[in-house]
Design a protein around this motif. Structure first.
Motif, PDB file in Angstrom:
ATOM      1  N   LYS A  42     -19.328  15.378 -53.542  1.00  0.00           N
ATOM      2  CA  LYS A  42     -18.934  16.788 -53.627  1.00  0.00           C
ATOM      3  C   LYS A  42     -18.223  17.080 -54.934  1.00  0.00           C
ATOM      4  N   ARG A  43     -17.311  16.209 -55.322  1.00  0.00           N
ATOM      5  CA  ARG A  43     -16.513  16.452 -56.524  1.00  0.00           C
ATOM      6  C   ARG A  43     -17.356  16.334 -57.798  1.00  0.00           C
ATOM      7  N   ARG A  46     -19.326  19.473 -58.102  1.00  0.00           N
ATOM      8  CA  ARG A  46     -18.417  20.604 -58.320  1.00  0.00           C
ATOM      9  C   ARG A  46     -17.879  20.659 -59.743  1.00  0.00           C
ATOM     10  N   ASN A  47     -17.620  19.505 -60.358  1.00  0.00           N
ATOM     11  CA  ASN A  47     -16.840  19.479 -61.606  1.00  0.00           C
ATOM     12  C   ASN A  47     -17.600  19.061 -62.857  1.00  0.00           C
ATOM     13  N   HIS A 174     -21.393  28.520 -51.568  1.00  0.00           N
ATOM     14  CA  HIS A 174     -22.521  27.584 -51.377  1.00  0.00           C
ATOM     15  C   HIS A 174     -23.879  28.259 -51.591  1.00  0.00           C
ATOM     16  N   ASP A 177     -25.798  25.774 -53.737  1.00  0.00           N
ATOM     17  CA  ASP A 177     -25.955  24.499 -53.028  1.00  0.00           C
ATOM     18  C   ASP A 177     -26.966  24.594 -51.894  1.00  0.00           C
ATOM     19  N   TYR A 264     -18.425  25.725 -59.658  1.00  0.00           N
ATOM     20  CA  TYR A 264     -17.255  25.134 -59.005  1.00  0.00           C
ATOM     21  C   TYR A 264     -16.801  25.993 -57.817  1.00  0.00           C
ATOM     22  N   ASN A 267     -19.127  26.233 -54.801  1.00  0.00           N
ATOM     23  CA  ASN A 267     -19.092  24.995 -54.023  1.00  0.00           C
ATOM     24  C   ASN A 267     -17.869  24.945 -53.112  1.00  0.00           C
ATOM     25  N   ILE A 268     -16.726  25.440 -53.601  1.00  0.00           N
ATOM     26  CA  ILE A 268     -15.512  25.467 -52.785  1.00  0.00           C
ATOM     27  C   ILE A 268     -15.594  26.564 -51.730  1.00  0.00           C
TER      28      ILE A 268
END
Length: 383
Positions: A42-43, A46-47, A174, A177, A264, A267-268
């Motif tokens: 996930k990270r 995201r980053n 999302h 995603d 980012y 995704n959060i």
């Protein structure tokens, strides 16, 4: 041979140190493999885009662009407009990109021109610019949005009748995603299995950025940026307008940071309106430095490896701190200390290397002025 080994060891000292710290943390915490793989996946998704946005200014000799929060603010403004207009899903992301891009270009040009007037101090200047623009950003969202700029979504407005709330649940959460999401579940042991969600489209976007960076380095502008990064005087003599090239590198970085922040946040799934961009520069800079980059040289492997190592530390150290001290915050404090420490040490090493190179250049010029040989006793006395 020994000198070459020492040079390589010095260059990769930070990633080696982080690998050792993470290995010790894994040995102490012994977290479930399924949890570690799920979190790091996930990270990374995201980053990574935000970290990759730092590479082009480094190529151009601008150092680490601590001004990428300007791009992050642009992306957040785009998401706020999309949310206010009720546009959801991938269409909302597209609207955010269309609104954020011109804002990011404008802010990137402004930042680049300011940094051209602060040669040799680009990193601290870009950091101060980010603080300055944060005030303008807050003025717009706290006072102008809802008073001068009309609002349509009343759930986003503050109780006083204007201004955006501190936290917003994004309807575009999302959105990228979920376009093409694969779930993989495979057994590791008889009692444990790993369950990973793979957002294919998001990963493809990150891969496309990597391809773009590789292609961009081979273009004329990419070669010009590399020449300017190596020596602005020589590149100027070769007919390259270094000021323009430096501005272009910051514009590209700022626009990429805008897209990275959108990826980012979707995704959060939530937007911290006034604090969401605060850590964008610090965490991205720390990540790329952890991967073995410097303020003068960076590559895609540095960005990807650094993002993985840096965020593995996020996952492992709080658990290791809880086991060692009974308090998970001890691991969190240590992680924060390491984050700021990596950036600080990198900047100190950069300043030291610049002073060392300047001293070596002075000595070389002195030797050339003396005819390439050692000064005689008469010359020494005369000097």
């Amino acid at each position: 041979m020994n000198k070459s080994f020492t040079s390589k060891l010095s260059r990769y000292a930070v990633p080696i140190l982080f690998t050792i710290i993470i290995a010790i943390g894994l040995w102490i915490a012994k977290p479930p493999l399924s949890y570690v793989t799920s979190e790091i996946g996930k990270r990374m998704v995201r980053n990574t885009f935000l970290v990759l946005s730092l590479i082009i200014p480094i190529i151009a000799g601008m150092g680490i662009n601590f001004g990428i929060p300007l791009g992050a603010m642009s992306g957040q403004i785009g998401l706020i407009f999309a949310q206010d207009w009720g546009i959801t899903g991938p269409a909302g992301i597209l609207v955010a990109v269309l609104i954020g891009t011109p804002i990011a270009i404008m802010l990137g040009k402004f930042s680049g021109h300011v940094l051209n007037r602060a040669r040799g101090r680009e990193m601290i200047t870009s950091m101060m610019l980010a603080f300055f623009m944060l005030g303008v950003y807050m003025l717009f969202l706290l006072y102008l949005y809802g008073s001068l700029v009309p609002m349509h979504n009343q759930s986003m407005i503050l109780s006083k009748g204007y201004g955006i709330k501190n936290s917003i649940t994004l309807t575009t959460g999302h959105a990228i995603d979920n376009i093409l999401l694969y779930n993989i579940n495979f057994p590791v042991t008889a009692k444990q299995s790993v369950n990973i969600d793979i957002p294919v489209v998001t990963i493809l976007i990150i891969a496309l950025l990597c391809v773009f960076i590789v292609w961009f380095k081979k273009t004329k502008l990419g070669h010009d940026m590399k020449a300017v990064g190596m020596d602005q005087v020589i590149s100027g003599n070769a007919g390259i307008y270094s000021d323009k090239v430096r501005v272009q590198s910051i514009v590209i970085s700022t626009v990429l940071a805008c897209y990275g922040q959108i990826i980012y946040l979707q995704n959060i799934g939530t937007l911290a309106t006034y604090a969401g961009q605060d850590q964008a520069a610090l965490y991205a800079a720390a990540s790329i430095l952890v991967g073995g980059a410097s303020v003068m040289r960076a590559s895609i492997p540095n960005a990807v490896l650094g993002t993985m190592l840096f965020h593995l530390m996020f996952i492992i150290l709080p658990q290791a701190g809880r086991i060692l001290t009974g308090d998970a915050m001890m691991g969190e404090y240590f992680r924060t200390f390491i984050s700021y420490g990596v950036v600080t040490v990198a900047l100190i090493m950069h300043a030291y290397n610049r002073l060392k190179q300047a001293e070596e250049a002075r000595q070389e010029n002195r030797r050339e002025a003396l005819g390439g040989g050692e000064p005689t006793s008469g010359e020494s006395a005369a000097s």
